[in-house]
Design a protein around this motif. Sequence first.
Motif, PDB file in Angstrom:
ATOM      1  N   GLY A  89     -21.112  20.825  -3.770  1.00  0.00           N
ATOM      2  CA  GLY A  89     -20.671  19.569  -3.177  1.00  0.00           C
ATOM      3  C   GLY A  89     -19.474  19.728  -2.256  1.00  0.00           C
ATOM      4  N   LEU A  90     -18.996  20.942  -2.081  1.00  0.00           N
ATOM      5  CA  LEU A  90     -17.810  21.165  -1.252  1.00  0.00           C
ATOM      6  C   LEU A  90     -18.135  21.440   0.211  1.00  0.00           C
ATOM      7  CD1 LEU A  90     -15.867  23.491  -3.710  1.00  0.00           C
ATOM      8  CD2 LEU A  90     -15.383  21.094  -3.225  1.00  0.00           C
ATOM      9  N   TYR A  91     -19.313  21.943   0.450  1.00  0.00           N
ATOM     10  CA  TYR A  91     -19.689  22.333   1.818  1.00  0.00           C
ATOM     11  C   TYR A  91     -21.086  21.810   2.140  1.00  0.00           C
ATOM     12  CZ  TYR A  91     -16.089  25.844   0.961  1.00  0.00           C
ATOM     13  OH  TYR A  91     -14.935  26.471   0.643  1.00  0.00           O
ATOM     14  N   GLN A  92     -21.420  21.912   3.429  1.00  0.00           N
ATOM     15  CA  GLN A  92     -22.797  21.617   3.844  1.00  0.00           C
ATOM     16  C   GLN A  92     -23.550  22.929   4.025  1.00  0.00           C
ATOM     17  OE1 GLN A  92     -23.218  18.202   6.836  1.00  0.00           O
ATOM     18  NE2 GLN A  92     -21.203  19.053   7.288  1.00  0.00           N
ATOM     19  N   GLN A  93     -24.841  22.817   3.906  1.00  0.00           N
ATOM     20  CA  GLN A  93     -25.697  23.994   4.072  1.00  0.00           C
ATOM     21  C   GLN A  93     -26.839  23.593   5.007  1.00  0.00           C
ATOM     22  OE1 GLN A  93     -27.983  25.361   0.620  1.00  0.00           O
ATOM     23  NE2 GLN A  93     -26.504  27.029   0.416  1.00  0.00           N
ATOM     24  N   ALA A  94     -27.194  24.468   5.918  1.00  0.00           N
ATOM     25  CA  ALA A  94     -28.292  24.133   6.837  1.00  0.00           C
ATOM     26  C   ALA A  94     -29.167  25.337   7.087  1.00  0.00           C
ATOM     27  CB  ALA A  94     -27.719  23.638   8.161  1.00  0.00           C
ATOM     28  N   GLU A  95     -30.432  25.053   7.336  1.00  0.00           N
ATOM     29  CA  GLU A  95     -31.344  26.141   7.710  1.00  0.00           C
ATOM     30  C   GLU A  95     -31.122  26.464   9.182  1.00  0.00           C
ATOM     31  OE1 GLU A  95     -35.300  24.792   6.972  1.00  0.00           O
ATOM     32  OE2 GLU A  95     -35.211  25.298   4.836  1.00  0.00           O
ATOM     33  N   VAL A  96     -31.236  27.731   9.536  1.00  0.00           N
ATOM     34  CA  VAL A  96     -31.137  28.126  10.947  1.00  0.00           C
ATOM     35  C   VAL A  96     -32.425  28.857  11.326  1.00  0.00           C
ATOM     36  CG1 VAL A  96     -29.857  29.456  12.667  1.00  0.00           C
ATOM     37  CG2 VAL A  96     -28.632  28.417  10.751  1.00  0.00           C
ATOM     38  N   ILE A  97     -33.089  28.329  12.340  1.00  0.00           N
ATOM     39  CA  ILE A  97     -34.306  29.001  12.827  1.00  0.00           C
ATOM     40  C   ILE A  97     -33.886  29.926  13.969  1.00  0.00           C
ATOM     41  CG2 ILE A  97     -36.596  28.636  13.872  1.00  0.00           C
ATOM     42  CD1 ILE A  97     -35.794  25.668  12.321  1.00  0.00           C
ATOM     43  N   PRO A  98     -33.987  31.237  13.737  1.00  0.00           N
ATOM     44  CA  PRO A  98     -33.524  32.176  14.782  1.00  0.00           C
ATOM     45  C   PRO A  98     -34.259  31.968  16.102  1.00  0.00           C
ATOM     46  CG  PRO A  98     -33.992  33.345  12.740  1.00  0.00           C
ATOM     47  CD  PRO A  98     -34.532  31.966  12.577  1.00  0.00           C
ATOM     48  N   SER A  99     -33.512  32.059  17.212  1.00  0.00           N
ATOM     49  CA  SER A  99     -34.167  31.894  18.517  1.00  0.00           C
ATOM     50  C   SER A  99     -34.927  33.147  18.917  1.00  0.00           C
ATOM     51  CB  SER A  99     -33.174  31.540  19.624  1.00  0.00           C
ATOM     52  OG  SER A  99     -31.885  31.568  19.213  1.00  0.00           O
ATOM     53  N   ALA A 100     -34.458  34.300  18.465  1.00  0.00           N
ATOM     54  CA  ALA A 100     -35.152  35.549  18.822  1.00  0.00           C
ATOM     55  C   ALA A 100     -36.468  35.656  18.054  1.00  0.00           C
ATOM     56  CB  ALA A 100     -34.264  36.736  18.501  1.00  0.00           C
ATOM     57  N   ASP A 101     -37.493  36.125  18.731  1.00  0.00           N
ATOM     58  CA  ASP A 101     -38.799  36.284  18.105  1.00  0.00           C
ATOM     59  C   ASP A 101     -38.816  37.639  17.382  1.00  0.00           C
ATOM     60  OD1 ASP A 101     -41.372  35.948  17.373  1.00  0.00           O
ATOM     61  OD2 ASP A 101     -42.242  36.130  19.387  1.00  0.00           O
ATOM     62  N   ILE A 102     -38.180  37.661  16.205  1.00  0.00           N
ATOM     63  CA  ILE A 102     -37.910  38.923  15.516  1.00  0.00           C
ATOM     64  C   ILE A 102     -39.186  39.655  15.083  1.00  0.00           C
ATOM     65  CG2 ILE A 102     -36.853  39.848  13.388  1.00  0.00           C
ATOM     66  CD1 ILE A 102     -34.593  37.779  13.945  1.00  0.00           C
ATOM     67  N   ASP A 103     -40.247  38.909  14.776  1.00  0.00           N
ATOM     68  CA  ASP A 103     -41.491  39.535  14.297  1.00  0.00           C
ATOM     69  C   ASP A 103     -42.152  40.435  15.339  1.00  0.00           C
ATOM     70  OD1 ASP A 103     -40.869  37.494  12.667  1.00  0.00           O
ATOM     71  OD2 ASP A 103     -42.679  36.331  13.035  1.00  0.00           O
ATOM     72  N   ARG A 104     -42.068  39.993  16.592  1.00  0.00           N
ATOM     73  CA  ARG A 104     -42.868  40.688  17.612  1.00  0.00           C
ATOM     74  C   ARG A 104     -42.029  41.365  18.676  1.00  0.00           C
ATOM     75  NH1 ARG A 104     -44.299  36.028  16.348  1.00  0.00           N
ATOM     76  NH2 ARG A 104     -46.215  35.671  15.161  1.00  0.00           N
ATOM     77  N   ILE A 105     -40.750  41.464  18.411  1.00  0.00           N
ATOM     78  CA  ILE A 105     -39.842  41.975  19.439  1.00  0.00           C
ATOM     79  C   ILE A 105     -40.161  43.432  19.794  1.00  0.00           C
ATOM     80  CG2 ILE A 105     -37.943  42.937  18.076  1.00  0.00           C
ATOM     81  CD1 ILE A 105     -36.207  40.917  19.619  1.00  0.00           C
ATOM     82  N   LYS A 106     -40.140  43.749  21.073  1.00  0.00           N
ATOM     83  CA  LYS A 106     -40.467  45.116  21.516  1.00  0.00           C
ATOM     84  C   LYS A 106     -39.253  45.760  22.214  1.00  0.00           C
ATOM     85  CE  LYS A 106     -43.260  48.570  22.432  1.00  0.00           C
ATOM     86  NZ  LYS A 106     -43.455  49.543  21.371  1.00  0.00           N
ATOM     87  N   TYR A 107     -38.497  44.937  22.931  1.00  0.00           N
ATOM     88  CA  TYR A 107     -37.310  45.457  23.609  1.00  0.00           C
ATOM     89  C   TYR A 107     -36.089  44.646  23.191  1.00  0.00           C
ATOM     90  CZ  TYR A 107     -40.660  47.896  26.483  1.00  0.00           C
ATOM     91  OH  TYR A 107     -41.680  48.700  26.896  1.00  0.00           O
ATOM     92  N   VAL A 108     -34.970  45.320  23.007  1.00  0.00           N
ATOM     93  CA  VAL A 108     -33.723  44.634  22.642  1.00  0.00           C
ATOM     94  C   VAL A 108     -32.588  45.181  23.506  1.00  0.00           C
ATOM     95  CG1 VAL A 108     -34.341  44.155  20.233  1.00  0.00           C
ATOM     96  CG2 VAL A 108     -33.258  46.316  20.797  1.00  0.00           C
ATOM     97  N   PHE A 109     -31.454  44.467  23.480  1.00  0.00           N
ATOM     98  CA  PHE A 109     -30.275  44.931  24.188  1.00  0.00           C
ATOM     99  C   PHE A 109     -29.168  45.185  23.175  1.00  0.00           C
ATOM    100  CE2 PHE A 109     -32.515  42.129  27.113  1.00  0.00           C
ATOM    101  CZ  PHE A 109     -32.599  42.904  28.263  1.00  0.00           C
ATOM    102  N   VAL A 110     -28.523  46.331  23.287  1.00  0.00           N
ATOM    103  CA  VAL A 110     -27.350  46.598  22.448  1.00  0.00           C
ATOM    104  C   VAL A 110     -26.141  46.153  23.254  1.00  0.00           C
ATOM    105  CG1 VAL A 110     -26.040  48.336  21.187  1.00  0.00           C
ATOM    106  CG2 VAL A 110     -28.505  48.581  21.431  1.00  0.00           C
ATOM    107  N   VAL A 111     -25.290  45.324  22.636  1.00  0.00           N
ATOM    108  CA  VAL A 111     -24.110  44.835  23.351  1.00  0.00           C
ATOM    109  C   VAL A 111     -23.007  45.890  23.234  1.00  0.00           C
ATOM    110  CG1 VAL A 111     -22.439  42.950  23.538  1.00  0.00           C
ATOM    111  CG2 VAL A 111     -24.767  42.480  22.757  1.00  0.00           C
ATOM    112  N   ILE A 112     -22.772  46.596  24.330  1.00  0.00           N
ATOM    113  CA  ILE A 112     -21.763  47.664  24.343  1.00  0.00           C
ATOM    114  C   ILE A 112     -20.474  47.045  24.877  1.00  0.00           C
ATOM    115  CG2 ILE A 112     -21.191  49.976  25.217  1.00  0.00           C
ATOM    116  CD1 ILE A 112     -23.914  50.553  24.431  1.00  0.00           C
ATOM    117  N   GLU A 113     -19.489  46.899  24.021  1.00  0.00           N
ATOM    118  CA  GLU A 113     -18.233  46.268  24.494  1.00  0.00           C
ATOM    119  C   GLU A 113     -17.065  47.209  24.286  1.00  0.00           C
ATOM    120  OE1 GLU A 113     -18.209  41.707  24.695  1.00  0.00           O
ATOM    121  OE2 GLU A 113     -18.535  42.251  22.622  1.00  0.00           O
TER     122      GLU A 113
END
Lengths: 276, 172
Positions: A252-276
């Motif tokens: 009862g202290l916090y809220q909880q929510a589902e997040v639907i990832p925007s990335a299509d993780i199941d079928r992903i073939k190419y990704v970008f590594v963030v080099i900082e």
Amino acid sequence: MREKRFIFWLIALLIVVALNLPLPATWAVRSGMHSSIVPFQNMMSLVEFHMQSIFSGLGHSAKIILDKRELEVEIAELRGHLLQLEQFESENRTLRRQLGFSVLSPRDLLLSEVISRGDISGWWHTLRINHGSNAGVQMGMAVISTDGLVGRIANVTKHSSDVLLIIDPSCKVACKVMRNGAFGIMRGSGIALNGNISLEMLASVKPAILDYVSTQHELQPRDVVHTSGLGNIFPEGLPVGRLGAVKMDPSGLYQQAEVIPSADIDRIKYVFVVIE
Amino acid sequence: MYFMILMFMVMISATLLQALLPGFAFLGHARFPVLLGVVLYYALHNKLWIVITAAFAAGMLQDGLGFVPLGYSAILFCVVALVAAKYRQLVLSDAAITALFFGGISSFMVNFVLYLLLRTGGYVSCSGTTALVRILGSGLLGIITVPVVFICMKHLYRALDLQEKEDANVRA
């Protein structure tokens, strides 16, 4: 007989040594194994790609021609947008300089190909990509796709890296709801246990959970969620997904929510590594 | 020497296959236990020192290529291999039912103990239900995979004319 007994005890000793190896030695062993297996995985990934291309080409040759034409139009449009964005960037840089703001450095992205999916033991949700420390990849770097956050680098060798996906329960991401600035911690929920009986059942992603969101902020389904940059693991502002169902935390202290990832993780073939 | 090189190549192929074959969501994303199948085949067909070497190599490959701490799978594979080798005189090592039975039980037990070890060490944080589904799923996949691995191994060793040598090993 003595030789056999020697081998038996040698292996028992090797197991004890393996269990007690210091971290750098463990990484060295893992790195050696990865390096020896990655060329084969690259080869298999290539074969898989070519097989898919051949079969899809055989079945849908007319569609491919249409797709090609559509893609050419899309590329032309995107080039136009890019020119416009370059103009805006230059203008933005000039204005920031005139106002005395520091000029933001653009993110350096490294395009990588997914060469295998899933941890070999099955206990973690991972991807293996074809770039490692030789290409500048380091532990903890964020990995994104064109749609959003995919995960973080959890294991690096010279020529490959393992990405721990955001859907894995052990991957936690500090997030921010863009509409009202509410902060929370997102954790993966793994995979759905009751997917449809189809090929989709190979990887049906369950929505992740956004925890510890203050009750002072009202959350709504479809709110956009980005990384907050807190904790210094993921850089700020990477798109993560959209909110689904919202409810109160059992305490009862916090809220909880589902997040639907925007990335299509199941079928992903190419990704970008963030080099900082 | 020839036998050991062949064993090494079989291990590498099994590892690649295990990494390549996708897990099913409804089985908790458990992987096809190809490496375990190879270990069980050696356990039922070879001398003890070969069995233990194969089990160690398979375990180290599984741990080294994944996120499991080094040695966890190696020790579990060695235990499974030793138990299977102990009882091989009591079973028909070439019968499909043997592969089916050993495959299901071993895969279930290996994943169950591995989960306990990983959970105790704080390496995994999946829910109990997910873990249960995955462990049961791995048992089921063991029943499916191990007989297939046994058939492939049998054909391979027969094609390379090593079958008789193996049978002699079992009798020894």
